[in-house]
Design an enzyme around this catalytic site. Sequence first.
Site, PDB file in Angstrom:
ATOM      1  N   LYS A 142     -13.507 -13.553  -7.806  1.00  0.00           N
ATOM      2  CA  LYS A 142     -12.965 -13.879  -6.986  1.00  0.00           C
ATOM      3  C   LYS A 142     -12.640 -15.674  -6.773  1.00  0.00           C
ATOM      4  O   LYS A 142     -11.302 -15.640  -6.676  1.00  0.00           O
ATOM      5  CB  LYS A 142     -13.661 -14.299  -5.511  1.00  0.00           C
ATOM      6  CG  LYS A 142     -13.654 -12.432  -4.788  1.00  0.00           C
ATOM      7  CD  LYS A 142     -12.997 -11.365  -4.411  1.00  0.00           C
ATOM      8  CE  LYS A 142     -11.768 -11.673  -5.945  1.00  0.00           C
ATOM      9  NZ  LYS A 142     -11.518  -9.894  -6.738  1.00  0.00           N
ATOM     10  N   ASN A 192       0.822   8.796  11.631  1.00  0.00           N
ATOM     11  CA  ASN A 192      -0.421   8.186  11.091  1.00  0.00           C
ATOM     12  C   ASN A 192      -1.743   8.466  11.066  1.00  0.00           C
ATOM     13  O   ASN A 192      -1.376   9.357  12.407  1.00  0.00           O
ATOM     14  CB  ASN A 192      -0.646   6.371  12.134  1.00  0.00           C
ATOM     15  CG  ASN A 192       0.421   5.846  12.086  1.00  0.00           C
ATOM     16  OD1 ASN A 192       1.916   6.523  10.975  1.00  0.00           O
ATOM     17  ND2 ASN A 192       0.700   5.019  11.959  1.00  0.00           N
ATOM     18  N   GLY A 193      -2.261   8.882  10.509  1.00  0.00           N
ATOM     19  CA  GLY A 193      -3.708   8.971  10.786  1.00  0.00           C
ATOM     20  C   GLY A 193      -3.632  10.731   9.379  1.00  0.00           C
ATOM     21  O   GLY A 193      -3.099  10.710   9.012  1.00  0.00           O
ATOM     22  N   CYS A 199       0.424   4.127   7.492  1.00  0.00           N
ATOM     23  CA  CYS A 199       1.581   3.892   7.894  1.00  0.00           C
ATOM     24  C   CYS A 199       2.163   3.452   8.393  1.00  0.00           C
ATOM     25  O   CYS A 199       1.168   3.190   9.683  1.00  0.00           O
ATOM     26  CB  CYS A 199       1.724   5.433   7.551  1.00  0.00           C
ATOM     27  SG  CYS A 199       1.051   6.869   6.535  1.00  0.00           S
ATOM     28  N   TRP A 243       1.911   6.488   3.774  1.00  0.00           N
ATOM     29  CA  TRP A 243       1.509   5.640   2.461  1.00  0.00           C
ATOM     30  C   TRP A 243       0.638   7.097   2.364  1.00  0.00           C
ATOM     31  O   TRP A 243      -0.333   7.375   3.173  1.00  0.00           O
ATOM     32  CB  TRP A 243       0.485   4.362   3.347  1.00  0.00           C
ATOM     33  CG  TRP A 243      -0.269   3.607   1.311  1.00  0.00           C
ATOM     34  CD1 TRP A 243       0.428   2.653   0.961  1.00  0.00           C
ATOM     35  CD2 TRP A 243      -1.353   4.135   1.308  1.00  0.00           C
ATOM     36  NE1 TRP A 243      -0.510   2.905  -0.237  1.00  0.00           N
ATOM     37  CE2 TRP A 243      -2.043   3.574   0.051  1.00  0.00           C
ATOM     38  CE3 TRP A 243      -2.556   4.356   1.688  1.00  0.00           C
ATOM     39  CZ2 TRP A 243      -3.097   3.500  -0.929  1.00  0.00           C
ATOM     40  CZ3 TRP A 243      -3.332   4.802   1.817  1.00  0.00           C
ATOM     41  CH2 TRP A 243      -4.080   4.079   0.100  1.00  0.00           C
ATOM     42  N   GLU A 249     -18.478 -10.604  -9.330  1.00  0.00           N
ATOM     43  CA  GLU A 249     -17.315  -9.877  -8.388  1.00  0.00           C
ATOM     44  C   GLU A 249     -16.850 -11.635  -7.389  1.00  0.00           C
ATOM     45  O   GLU A 249     -15.785 -11.886  -7.790  1.00  0.00           O
ATOM     46  CB  GLU A 249     -17.369  -9.265  -7.255  1.00  0.00           C
ATOM     47  CG  GLU A 249     -16.786  -8.795  -5.909  1.00  0.00           C
ATOM     48  CD  GLU A 249     -15.259  -9.008  -7.298  1.00  0.00           C
ATOM     49  OE1 GLU A 249     -14.810  -8.992  -7.994  1.00  0.00           O
ATOM     50  OE2 GLU A 249     -14.181  -8.754  -6.211  1.00  0.00           O
ATOM     51  N   ARG A 259       2.437  -1.808   5.698  1.00  0.00           N
ATOM     52  CA  ARG A 259       0.861  -1.036   5.613  1.00  0.00           C
ATOM     53  C   ARG A 259       1.508   0.453   4.187  1.00  0.00           C
ATOM     54  O   ARG A 259       0.627   1.093   4.239  1.00  0.00           O
ATOM     55  CB  ARG A 259       1.277  -0.053   7.152  1.00  0.00           C
ATOM     56  CG  ARG A 259       0.644  -1.308   7.726  1.00  0.00           C
ATOM     57  CD  ARG A 259       1.707  -0.545   9.204  1.00  0.00           C
ATOM     58  NE  ARG A 259       0.529   0.187   9.850  1.00  0.00           N
ATOM     59  CZ  ARG A 259      -0.439   0.526  10.767  1.00  0.00           C
ATOM     60  NH1 ARG A 259      -1.210  -0.932  11.210  1.00  0.00           N
ATOM     61  NH2 ARG A 259      -1.230   1.300  10.944  1.00  0.00           N
ATOM     62  N   HIS A 275     -31.682 -18.567 -19.651  1.00  0.00           N
ATOM     63  CA  HIS A 275     -31.911 -18.055 -21.386  1.00  0.00           C
ATOM     64  C   HIS A 275     -30.713 -19.118 -21.522  1.00  0.00           C
ATOM     65  O   HIS A 275     -29.742 -18.799 -22.693  1.00  0.00           O
ATOM     66  CB  HIS A 275     -31.647 -16.587 -21.438  1.00  0.00           C
ATOM     67  CG  HIS A 275     -32.742 -16.618 -21.666  1.00  0.00           C
ATOM     68  ND1 HIS A 275     -34.141 -17.120 -22.208  1.00  0.00           N
ATOM     69  CD2 HIS A 275     -33.788 -15.847 -20.326  1.00  0.00           C
ATOM     70  CE1 HIS A 275     -35.634 -16.054 -21.466  1.00  0.00           C
ATOM     71  NE2 HIS A 275     -34.737 -14.947 -20.480  1.00  0.00           N
ATOM     72  N   GLU A 290     -10.213 -16.490  -9.623  1.00  0.00           N
ATOM     73  CA  GLU A 290      -8.754 -15.926  -9.692  1.00  0.00           C
ATOM     74  C   GLU A 290      -8.079 -16.982  -8.448  1.00  0.00           C
ATOM     75  O   GLU A 290      -6.267 -17.034  -8.757  1.00  0.00           O
ATOM     76  CB  GLU A 290      -8.860 -14.780  -9.038  1.00  0.00           C
ATOM     77  CG  GLU A 290      -9.160 -13.051  -9.601  1.00  0.00           C
ATOM     78  CD  GLU A 290      -9.885 -11.338  -9.629  1.00  0.00           C
ATOM     79  OE1 GLU A 290      -8.925 -10.975  -9.531  1.00  0.00           O
ATOM     80  OE2 GLU A 290     -10.173 -12.238  -8.101  1.00  0.00           O
ATOM     81  N   LYS A 348      -0.991  -7.426  -9.760  1.00  0.00           N
ATOM     82  CA  LYS A 348      -1.489  -7.055  -8.925  1.00  0.00           C
ATOM     83  C   LYS A 348      -2.118  -5.220  -9.840  1.00  0.00           C
ATOM     84  O   LYS A 348      -3.256  -4.942  -9.671  1.00  0.00           O
ATOM     85  CB  LYS A 348      -1.056  -6.656  -7.108  1.00  0.00           C
ATOM     86  CG  LYS A 348      -1.875  -5.436  -7.202  1.00  0.00           C
ATOM     87  CD  LYS A 348      -2.935  -6.319  -6.359  1.00  0.00           C
ATOM     88  CE  LYS A 348      -3.816  -5.632  -5.057  1.00  0.00           C
ATOM     89  NZ  LYS A 348      -5.118  -5.434  -5.334  1.00  0.00           N
TER      90      LYS A 348
HETATM   91  C1  G6P Z   1      -5.758  -6.499 -12.233  1.00  0.00           C
HETATM   92  C2  G6P Z   1      -5.733  -7.039 -10.891  1.00  0.00           C
HETATM   93  C3  G6P Z   1      -8.082  -7.202 -10.071  1.00  0.00           C
HETATM   94  C4  G6P Z   1      -7.842  -5.582 -10.701  1.00  0.00           C
HETATM   95  C5  G6P Z   1      -7.706  -5.058 -11.998  1.00  0.00           C
HETATM   96  C6  G6P Z   1      -8.098  -3.894 -12.024  1.00  0.00           C
HETATM   97  O1  G6P Z   1      -6.331  -7.618 -12.930  1.00  0.00           O
HETATM   98  O2  G6P Z   1      -5.110  -8.257 -10.785  1.00  0.00           O
HETATM   99  O3  G6P Z   1      -7.532  -6.747  -8.708  1.00  0.00           O
HETATM  100  O4  G6P Z   1      -9.731  -5.223 -10.491  1.00  0.00           O
HETATM  101  O5  G6P Z   1      -6.713  -4.885 -12.787  1.00  0.00           O
HETATM  102  O6  G6P Z   1      -7.131  -3.064 -11.391  1.00  0.00           O
HETATM  103  P1  G6P Z   1      -7.269  -1.181 -10.933  1.00  0.00           P
HETATM  104  O7  G6P Z   1      -5.850  -1.253 -10.254  1.00  0.00           O
HETATM  105  O8  G6P Z   1      -7.054  -0.700 -12.568  1.00  0.00           O
HETATM  106  O9  G6P Z   1      -7.994  -1.774 -10.155  1.00  0.00           O
END
Ligand code: G6P
Length: 615
Positions: free
Chosen positions: A492, A101-102, A2, A75, A488, A27, A511, A495, A610
């Site tokens: 990245k 915070n904490g 927070c 948060w 992963e 934050r 293969h 994306e 997101k």
């Molecule tokens: C979207 C985001 C990804 C994320 C995925 C699943 O595609 O761009 O970064 O991994 O959704 O989202 P979640 O919030 O369920 O982890």
Amino acid sequence: MCGIVGYMGSERSYEILIQGLKRLEYRGYDSAGVALVRADGSLEVHKARGKVSNLEQVAKGGDTSGCLGIAHTRWATHGEPTDTNAHPHLSQSGKIALVHNGTIENYSVLKQLLTDNGYQFKSETDTEVLVQFIEYMRETHGCDLFEAIREALLRVEGAYAIAVVEQGNPNTMYVARKSSPLVIGVGDGETFVASDATPIVGFTDKVIYLKDNEIGIINRNSPIEIREIDSNEPSSFDVHKLKMSLEQLEKGGYDTFMLKEIFEQPATLRDCVRGRIADDGSRVVLSGIDMNRERFLNAERITLVACGTSWHAALIGKRLIQDFCRMPVEVEYASEFRYGNPVLNEKDIVISISQSGETADTLAAIELAREKGAFVYGICNVVGASIPRNTDSGTYIHVGPEIGVASTKAFTGQVTVLTLVALAIGQLRGVINADRVREVARALKEMPETISETLKIAPEVEALSRIFTYAHNFLYLGRGYNYPTALEGALKLKEISYIHAEGYPAAEMKHGPIALIDREMPSVIIAPSDSLYDKIISNVQQVKSREGAVVAIVSKGNTAMNDIADYCIEIPEVPECLTPIVASIPLQLLAYYIAVNKGKDVDRPRNLAKSVTVE
Ligand code: G6P
């Protein structure tokens, strides 16, 4: 995660606090609040769920005068994001206001003590317990507010940065910290307080960083005084010059949220394990599992469901659960699971993994699992989101708001929590031996330092990124625990740089994908010194014999790979099951720098969102 702001001076504090909160919104932004002390000593508090703009709407009708005030953007960690759970919180008499915070770890013990003494609580927060406890100390010790805060903090376990004001005293603000940052800005006839320097920039460039276990008294008519909480002895302090510019603000000094989030990982992983491993490292304590012992003892199978990056974490989770719990585990894309007519019953546990907690496919998958009688456990970042509200139990990853669309710190947080979950279930079912628990728990506790060490390779990765900026295709290869890491890493790159990249199990490459390898197709090979190292060496040879360039991620001190691979990036050695966390750091950095070299908007890549709330 927070944010705190405080102000005392000759200006109206409200506008300064609101501006500070807006700068701190990165934050967390599930609720915000402000407490103002007017010149006549009266105290006015406004709070609102949601962004700071909601707070402004709520405060519109009130009297927002007063040259002393504290404010907070939250948060959520304890209790859902609601108006009532928002800070500032007030003591029983309504006279003391506090922002925090904490986490107060012994809050339930303190709450019981206060309840036994007739105190009542409006919110579900640990913060309200703290402010009530301060008032309790003042009453039982017959002391002033400063002494009451100090006495209370002596009895509190956990992490905190706090700011406190009191009705009837427009001239004093108190601050204190332990494991959670707090900065004091020293202006001309005015003083600022904040959880980081961002709200202070533009007002003053003179700052004091409060140290752990210090308490500060900020009084309108006397110099700032800082004391040790334990001894009450005066503590010396330096006034530093702040170098941050206004433009850098939101991102905490980084160019992008993604870079900030990559570099935050030592801190987020500390938050992620905090309070979850016994002090002597012998046990993992997850209340979500402890409170449902029977379900976990009787379970016959675990199915992990997720999307995107979270699905990659799930693949690592499968290995962890198989290794530590010796029980059958399946991993499904949430979108496939829900339409796959899954066979489930009450002996099944379904673990859903989601950063946002709002992904539509994952939500639908867990609804289906519950209908079929399975016990649903959620691993989520956003507190109070739909997924945690719709699961039987779960664990938050507590890595703070992730704003960059490409997930980084949430991924490492998810893998960390999956490790804890696997250890906790393995312990409960009596299938993991105590030495193994200790070994992994120790490495998890040391992970913040390990990741700090790993991040030192950033300049090296940046230099390497320039060699590959204009590649059109990439192959990412790994085995065992690091096959998902390869997936992963490739995701990245796709994306944020829009370069086609494929993740593959290294041994499967022969293969099919091997047909693609030539001088134009670099391969990133994750090859830490683990049980499959010798095997992966032969996969590297296979790429090299087709003239493909190889970037190898290897354990520190491994020189053998230097003779085979074109470029080696060294990472610290950790137990095999934790190598995905460490190996993902250079992969995040490589994707990041390539995207930056190409001039892409890394925080808002095209076509992505997101939180994906559509099917
Ligand atoms: C979207 C985001 C990804 C994320 C995925 C699943 O595609 O761009 O970064 O991994 O959704 O989202 P979640 O919030 O369920 O982890």
